[in-house]
Design an enzyme around this catalytic site. Structure first.
Site, PDB file in Angstrom:
ATOM      1  N   HIS A 462     -11.977  58.873  16.682  1.00  0.00           N
ATOM      2  CA  HIS A 462     -12.566  57.526  16.890  1.00  0.00           C
ATOM      3  C   HIS A 462     -11.879  56.779  18.070  1.00  0.00           C
ATOM      4  O   HIS A 462     -12.853  56.419  18.900  1.00  0.00           O
ATOM      5  CB  HIS A 462     -12.363  56.839  15.730  1.00  0.00           C
ATOM      6  CG  HIS A 462     -12.733  55.239  15.634  1.00  0.00           C
ATOM      7  ND1 HIS A 462     -13.841  54.926  14.844  1.00  0.00           N
ATOM      8  CD2 HIS A 462     -12.079  54.447  16.323  1.00  0.00           C
ATOM      9  CE1 HIS A 462     -13.907  53.380  15.329  1.00  0.00           C
ATOM     10  NE2 HIS A 462     -13.251  53.175  16.229  1.00  0.00           N
ATOM     11  N   GLU A 463     -10.635  56.841  18.189  1.00  0.00           N
ATOM     12  CA  GLU A 463     -10.086  55.918  19.287  1.00  0.00           C
ATOM     13  C   GLU A 463      -9.932  56.862  20.428  1.00  0.00           C
ATOM     14  O   GLU A 463     -10.451  56.233  21.533  1.00  0.00           O
ATOM     15  CB  GLU A 463      -8.608  55.889  18.877  1.00  0.00           C
ATOM     16  CG  GLU A 463      -8.464  54.999  17.351  1.00  0.00           C
ATOM     17  CD  GLU A 463      -9.165  53.495  17.508  1.00  0.00           C
ATOM     18  OE1 GLU A 463      -9.380  53.135  18.753  1.00  0.00           O
ATOM     19  OE2 GLU A 463      -9.067  52.999  16.199  1.00  0.00           O
ATOM     20  N   HIS A 467     -14.158  55.439  21.330  1.00  0.00           N
ATOM     21  CA  HIS A 467     -13.913  54.271  22.340  1.00  0.00           C
ATOM     22  C   HIS A 467     -13.593  54.697  23.644  1.00  0.00           C
ATOM     23  O   HIS A 467     -13.818  54.095  24.707  1.00  0.00           O
ATOM     24  CB  HIS A 467     -12.917  53.576  21.993  1.00  0.00           C
ATOM     25  CG  HIS A 467     -13.179  52.690  20.559  1.00  0.00           C
ATOM     26  ND1 HIS A 467     -14.370  51.862  20.500  1.00  0.00           N
ATOM     27  CD2 HIS A 467     -12.373  52.421  19.590  1.00  0.00           C
ATOM     28  CE1 HIS A 467     -14.403  51.508  19.247  1.00  0.00           C
ATOM     29  NE2 HIS A 467     -13.109  51.686  18.824  1.00  0.00           N
ATOM     30  N   GLU A 520     -17.869  49.994  17.452  1.00  0.00           N
ATOM     31  CA  GLU A 520     -17.285  50.737  16.171  1.00  0.00           C
ATOM     32  C   GLU A 520     -18.175  51.725  15.751  1.00  0.00           C
ATOM     33  O   GLU A 520     -17.740  52.976  15.432  1.00  0.00           O
ATOM     34  CB  GLU A 520     -16.948  49.547  15.118  1.00  0.00           C
ATOM     35  CG  GLU A 520     -16.002  48.748  15.637  1.00  0.00           C
ATOM     36  CD  GLU A 520     -14.714  49.210  16.083  1.00  0.00           C
ATOM     37  OE1 GLU A 520     -14.351  50.350  15.804  1.00  0.00           O
ATOM     38  OE2 GLU A 520     -13.869  48.668  17.093  1.00  0.00           O
TER      39      GLU A 520
END
Length: 742
Positions: A462-463, A467, A520
């Site tokens: 995710h990070e 992103h 997100e």
């Protein structure tokens, strides 16, 4: 108010149950989970110099974190001071005898302690996760009686009475508008004066864009001047005077003034401690970083903060990691103003090795994402990705992972860092079987076993690759494009790209109210998609059967989270109060829409006779039906983001975000069931540091009393000064919050 637990099956009983259920979300339960964040071993291994560096960074973060009180609600700062004065005079154990004398039962006193702990943990009286107001679960007159019995009141009766009078009404109020954060008639916000609405926020954004000013460290106050709307854009800074830019927008017939000095006292304390930390920095990058940060908080310059962030990115693999500033824009109803946040943490070397392997694989994994290479950054800037044990996290709440800085221009072309907070993950997501809701009994044991490992994989993907991926198409002020305008095609339509970001437009400013949650959602989808990759799973030490269990629980956790997300939807305003939970609900909708029995969601009656639900995932279809659905959706999300297609983005995202009682699932009814069976989010107790010849770590027990004590000792040396300034800052703008529209 009736407490939850009624088992009446009559229609009247159900009405009472529904009333109780709705009201219970505004209390924190007496048995709420409260855990101490353990960083003893990590701190012990630091050198004396590193400990001093960490100490002064922590002091800077804690002072700055108090600004969140002023960013949350008109009453938060006053309630904070009231609590500090009560507990500085008498610790929780001593105050209990006063509570008994005031007529409080042990349960009512515990409810008060939990409320106080909640206010400290959330830095205000609205939940950091969900933005719902919470009030003490005891009668107002009993809390007043306790205040009057207290030593603080005996010592300073007129001051304490004035303090109580200033906040007691709002402390307990649950009027519709005050139940949640929001703009205009949708809720409470102190990012804007009370007479501002969405149109004012949009107008202010146009002004800020025209002046190349960031909204991150600002608040907006609206007045009338000579019959025209007059706006003050106030920058957070220690300096209160200096040149202020004034602009007259002819086409809108209004005046904008830019001023300095928001949270001035707190910003001064932040800067002073950053300067002290600089004396113990490990290298030149850290020194330059702290100089720029101090400049930013002194003068209100986001450009200085961006410059500091550049040095921060260059500071690879520090033993003590930190970041500080107006960072995340989740709680600004418009989506572009940052809440203050500061963290200090120590590297967990064993866990960080896994993340380093993920970083080194990033360039191989990025082409696996389901969009054409033109939609990916020209080159992937290898970031730091470390697992950290938190020493200090000041702000409204503590996340599990972070990808920063949030400045698009730096992220796109210069880089970023990723952080996984190991000691938070260790305690935040531990779940007891009897509290696991909405899952089949067969899934529960597996869920408990694999939730931690699967979430570690999801946070990493995710990070770093969520992103950290994707390109924004930009035409700069000189007219230069960062993509081949004639050649790049929209994979959805096969046609040439016709929209992009222009000049000073950013993702946040362009997509505003949906930007946080949409991003997100994109990052969560990347995590789901890439966790299907065997190489990714092997990086985290998962092979063969174990790897498949990690995949299954990661996907199952996501669909369950989508259902739990309904708690954070407000039917009255048809709005979402939490970006991540809205994102997870959207993903649940996408996977339900995929059909073929991939995800099933059924309402039922539980063993206790109350409404329940069951969500299941067909593991045999995750790699086929599930992967195809996420692949299609993720490509759409990225194409819309890359091309600045706001209209298409809103239609897509708001469509999947809609919560109604029509269609194949009655989500409004399911929301009532989710509220009925919800478990309160855990709170964390953090250590303090103090210098006594050397730096000591002061730890506290994982309880409401321990959390309270950590805060009363956090500002022990200058408590009265801090409290006086907080009240002064609060009083300065008190008249702004109740204004009617002008």
């Amino acid at each position: 108010v009736l407490m939850l637990g009624s088992r009446s099956h009559s229609s009247h009983g159900m009405a009472i149950l529904l009333f109780t259920m709705v009201d219970s979300q505004y209390f924190l339960p007496n048995d709420i989970g409260i855990s101490a964040l353990d960083c003893t071993e990590a701190f012990r291994l630091l050198s004396p110099r590193e400990k001093l560096y960490a100490h002064y960074l922590s002091r800077s973060a804690w002072y700055g974190g108090l600004a969140v009180l002023l960013q949350t609600s008109p009453e938060s700062a006053s309630i904070f001071v009231l609590l500090q004065r009560l507990f500085r005079k008498q610790p929780a154990a001593q105050l209990e005898s006063m509570a008994t004398a005031a007529g409080l039962s042990p349960e009512e006193y515990q409810a008060f302690l939990v409320y106080a702990a909640g206010l400290y943990a959330n830095m205000g009286n609205y939940k950091s996760f969900g933005d719902t107001k919470f009030i003490p679960n005891l009668p107002q007159e009993k809390l007043k009686a306790l205040v009057w019995q207290s030593q603080a009141f005996q010592d300073s009766p007129s001051e304490m009475e004035a303090l109580w009078d200033s906040c007691s009404t709002l402390l307990f109020s649950l009027e519709d508008q005050q139940k949640q954060l929001g703009l205009g008639d949708k809720g409470v916000t102190t990012y804007f004066s009370g007479n501002c609405c969405l149109e004012d926020a949009e107008l202010a954004q146009k002004f800020l864009d025209s002046k190349n000013l960031s909204a991150y460290n600002t608040r907006l106050f609206k007045n009338k001047s000579e019959g025209k709307a007059s706006y003050e854009v106030r920058l957070a800074s220690a300096v209160q005077k200096g040149e202020s830019a004034m602009s007259f927008l002819k086409s809108y017939d209004c005046v904008f003034t830019v001023s300095r000095g928001d949270y001035a006292y707190l910003m001064k304390k932040v800067s002073e401690n950053l300067e002290k930390a600089k004396d113990h920095a490990a290298n030149e990058n850290q020194k330059r970083m702290l100089e720029e940060y101090a400049q930013s908080f002194t003068f209100g310059s986001i450009e200085a903060h961006k410059e500091g962030s550049r040095f921060w990115i260059k500071d690879k693999g520090p033993i003590v990691e930190s970041y500080i500033g107006f960072i995340e824009s989740y709680r600004d109803p418009f989506g572009s103003r940052g809440e203050f946040e500061g963290f200090v943490a120590v590297v967990n070397k064993a866990m960080s090795e896994r993340f380093a392997k993920l970083v080194s694989s990033a360039e191989v994994l990025l082409p696996e994402l389901p969009w054409p290479k033109d939609f990916e950054k020209d080159r992937f800037l290898l970031p730091d990705f470390t697992s950290l044990d938190v020493l200090t996290f000041a702000g409204s709440g503590i996340p599990a992972g972070i990808n920063i800085p949030n400045y698009d221009d730096i992220r796109q072309s210069e880089g970023f860092k990723n952080v996984s907070l190991g000691n938070v993950l260790a305690v935040a997501y531990a779940t007891q079987k009897d509290k696991l809701t909405f899952l089949d009994e067969e899934d529960k044991d597996m869920y408990i076993k694999w939730k931690g490992p699967s979430f570690e994989v999801q946070v990493g993907l995710h990070e770093l690759l969520g992103h950290g991926s994707g390109k924004l198409f930009v035409q700069d002020e000189k007219g230069t494009f960062n993509f081949e305008q004639d050649n790049v095609r929209n994979p959805e339509t096969g046609e040439q790209i016709t929209t992009w970001y222009k000049g000073n437009e950013t993702w946040d400013s362009k997509f505003s109210t949906i930007s946080c949650s949409y991003e997100e959602c994109r990052a969560e989808c990347v995590g789901l998609y890439l966790c299907l990759n065997k190489h990714v799973l092997s990086i985290f030490g998962h092979e063969d059967e174990d790897a498949e269990e990690v995949v299954y629980i990661n996907w199952l956790n996501m669909v369950r989270a989508g259902l739990l997300g309904l708690e954070f939807f407000t039917p009255e305003s048809k709005s979402w109060r939490q970006a991540h939970m809205q994102a997870r609900f959207v993903i649940l909708r996408v996977l339900l829409e995929a059909g073929e029995g991939l995800v099933t969601l059924k309402e039922s009656i539980g063993k206790d006779g109350r409404p329940d639900a069951l969500i299941t995932l067909d593991r045999s279809k995750v790699h086929t039906v599930g992967k195809a659905a996420i692949e299609r959706f993720l490509c759409k999300l990225q194409v819309i983001k890359s091309t600045a297609d706001v209209e298409g983005g809103r239609a897509l995202y708001e469509g999947y975000s809609a919560v109604s009682d029509t269609g194949s699932h009655n989500f409004l009814h399911l929301r009532e069931t989710v509220l009925l069976r919800k478990e309160a989010r855990k709170m964390f107790v953090q250590a303090n540091t103090r210098v006594k010849g050397h730096v000591e770590l002061v730890e506290y027990e994982g309880s409401a009393a321990g959390l309270i004590r950590s805060f009363t000792e956090r500002f022990a040396d200058d408590a009265e000064e801090v409290e006086a300034h907080l009240l002064e800052l609060n009083k300065r703008d008190a008249s702004c919050w109740s204004l009617k529209s002008v």
